[in-house]
Motif scaffolding. Sequence first.
Motif, PDB file in Angstrom:
ATOM      1  N   GLY A  69       0.795  -1.223   0.000  1.00  0.00           N
ATOM      2  CA  GLY A  69       0.000   0.000   0.000  1.00  0.00           C
ATOM      3  C   GLY A  69       0.824   1.268   0.000  1.00  0.00           C
ATOM      4  N   ASP A  70       2.030   1.207  -0.559  1.00  0.00           N
ATOM      5  CA  ASP A  70       2.881   2.391  -0.560  1.00  0.00           C
ATOM      6  C   ASP A  70       2.402   3.415  -1.587  1.00  0.00           C
ATOM      7  N   VAL A  71       2.608   4.674  -1.248  1.00  0.00           N
ATOM      8  CA  VAL A  71       2.278   5.785  -2.144  1.00  0.00           C
ATOM      9  C   VAL A  71       3.584   6.338  -2.688  1.00  0.00           C
ATOM     10  N   VAL A 124       9.706   7.812  -3.235  1.00  0.00           N
ATOM     11  CA  VAL A 124       9.199   6.463  -2.954  1.00  0.00           C
ATOM     12  C   VAL A 124       8.474   6.368  -1.612  1.00  0.00           C
ATOM     13  N   GLY A 125       8.246   7.499  -0.949  1.00  0.00           N
ATOM     14  CA  GLY A 125       7.484   7.470   0.293  1.00  0.00           C
ATOM     15  C   GLY A 125       8.121   6.609   1.358  1.00  0.00           C
ATOM     16  N   VAL A 174       5.098   0.697   5.908  1.00  0.00           N
ATOM     17  CA  VAL A 174       5.959   0.209   6.991  1.00  0.00           C
ATOM     18  C   VAL A 174       5.167  -0.711   7.914  1.00  0.00           C
ATOM     19  N   LEU A 175       4.021  -0.238   8.353  1.00  0.00           N
ATOM     20  CA  LEU A 175       3.195  -1.030   9.256  1.00  0.00           C
ATOM     21  C   LEU A 175       2.696  -2.305   8.581  1.00  0.00           C
ATOM     22  N   THR A 176       2.277  -2.172   7.332  1.00  0.00           N
ATOM     23  CA  THR A 176       1.763  -3.333   6.603  1.00  0.00           C
ATOM     24  C   THR A 176       2.853  -4.373   6.391  1.00  0.00           C
ATOM     25  N   ALA A 177       4.013  -3.929   5.919  1.00  0.00           N
ATOM     26  CA  ALA A 177       5.099  -4.862   5.636  1.00  0.00           C
ATOM     27  C   ALA A 177       5.548  -5.606   6.886  1.00  0.00           C
ATOM     28  N   VAL A 178       5.739  -4.879   7.966  1.00  0.00           N
ATOM     29  CA  VAL A 178       6.218  -5.500   9.198  1.00  0.00           C
ATOM     30  C   VAL A 178       5.178  -6.468   9.758  1.00  0.00           C
ATOM     31  N   LEU A 218       0.901  11.523   7.094  1.00  0.00           N
ATOM     32  CA  LEU A 218       1.472  10.508   7.976  1.00  0.00           C
ATOM     33  C   LEU A 218       0.915   9.134   7.627  1.00  0.00           C
ATOM     34  N   ALA A 219      -0.371   9.059   7.357  1.00  0.00           N
ATOM     35  CA  ALA A 219      -1.001   7.771   7.055  1.00  0.00           C
ATOM     36  C   ALA A 219      -0.379   7.124   5.820  1.00  0.00           C
ATOM     37  N   ASP A 220      -0.138   7.934   4.786  1.00  0.00           N
ATOM     38  CA  ASP A 220       0.442   7.388   3.559  1.00  0.00           C
ATOM     39  C   ASP A 220       1.893   6.970   3.768  1.00  0.00           C
TER      40      ASP A 220
END
Length: 248
Positions: free
Chosen positions: A90-92, A150-151, A109-113, A102-104
């Motif tokens: 879900g990276d932007v 790359v956010g 990071v949160l999803t991957a981990v 902040l959410a983007d």
Amino acid sequence: MTLLTGKNAIVYGGGGRIGAAVATAFAEEGARVFLAGRTRARLDAVAKHIRGSVEVAEVDALDEHAVDDHAAAVAAEGSLDISFNLIAHGDVQGTPLIDMTLADYERPVLTAVRTQFLTARAAARHMVKQRSGVILFFGGAGEPVREFAVGGLQVAFHALEAMRRQLAAELGPHGVRTVTLRTGGIPETLPAGFQGREELEENIAGKTMLGRAATLADVGAVAAFVASDRARSMTASTVNVSCGALVD
């Protein structure tokens, strides 16, 4: 005998382009492939084009109980030998950090981990019991990207590398390996109609030493080798599939 004969492999995000390429390569090398993802139709479409043993399951790789239950079901088939998480994070991209919410920024990071921890933990619990197995990661650490915003993508990849290293240390004594596949970008994964696609493709290829970018088939072939017993001495390591865009 093919590289992965007798192996059971879970590919999370099997409906995506990289997941499909890896699953296809695994099946061609004799593995029994378990495609996992949230969208059944996409998984079924991939499964139709795979020659070999393949099963499909709707699994949310961010759901702890769903991941654990599916891994247990695969292990009950005889073994769980390979786990490769390739879900989207879900990276932007394309938005400068100073303009990003902040959410983007934190989403990838949160999803991957979260997803990698859940799927690696689920697989490792079974692999430790059988004293063998391979957990593959995708992405790897890298230098800052200067030409394109790359956010939080690189932050996510660096976090996963820290996880992989720790898992390698803890799981190695039990015969379980962890390896990351790194690329310098795969033009085939860019969606149709992507703005600036041609320029980005030229940029990716232009950074390589071979004058071409890695293909999806390249990634699948390398993943199959790394997952096989021929690579049994490889762990706590990264594999460079970048055509020389990344220098080790």
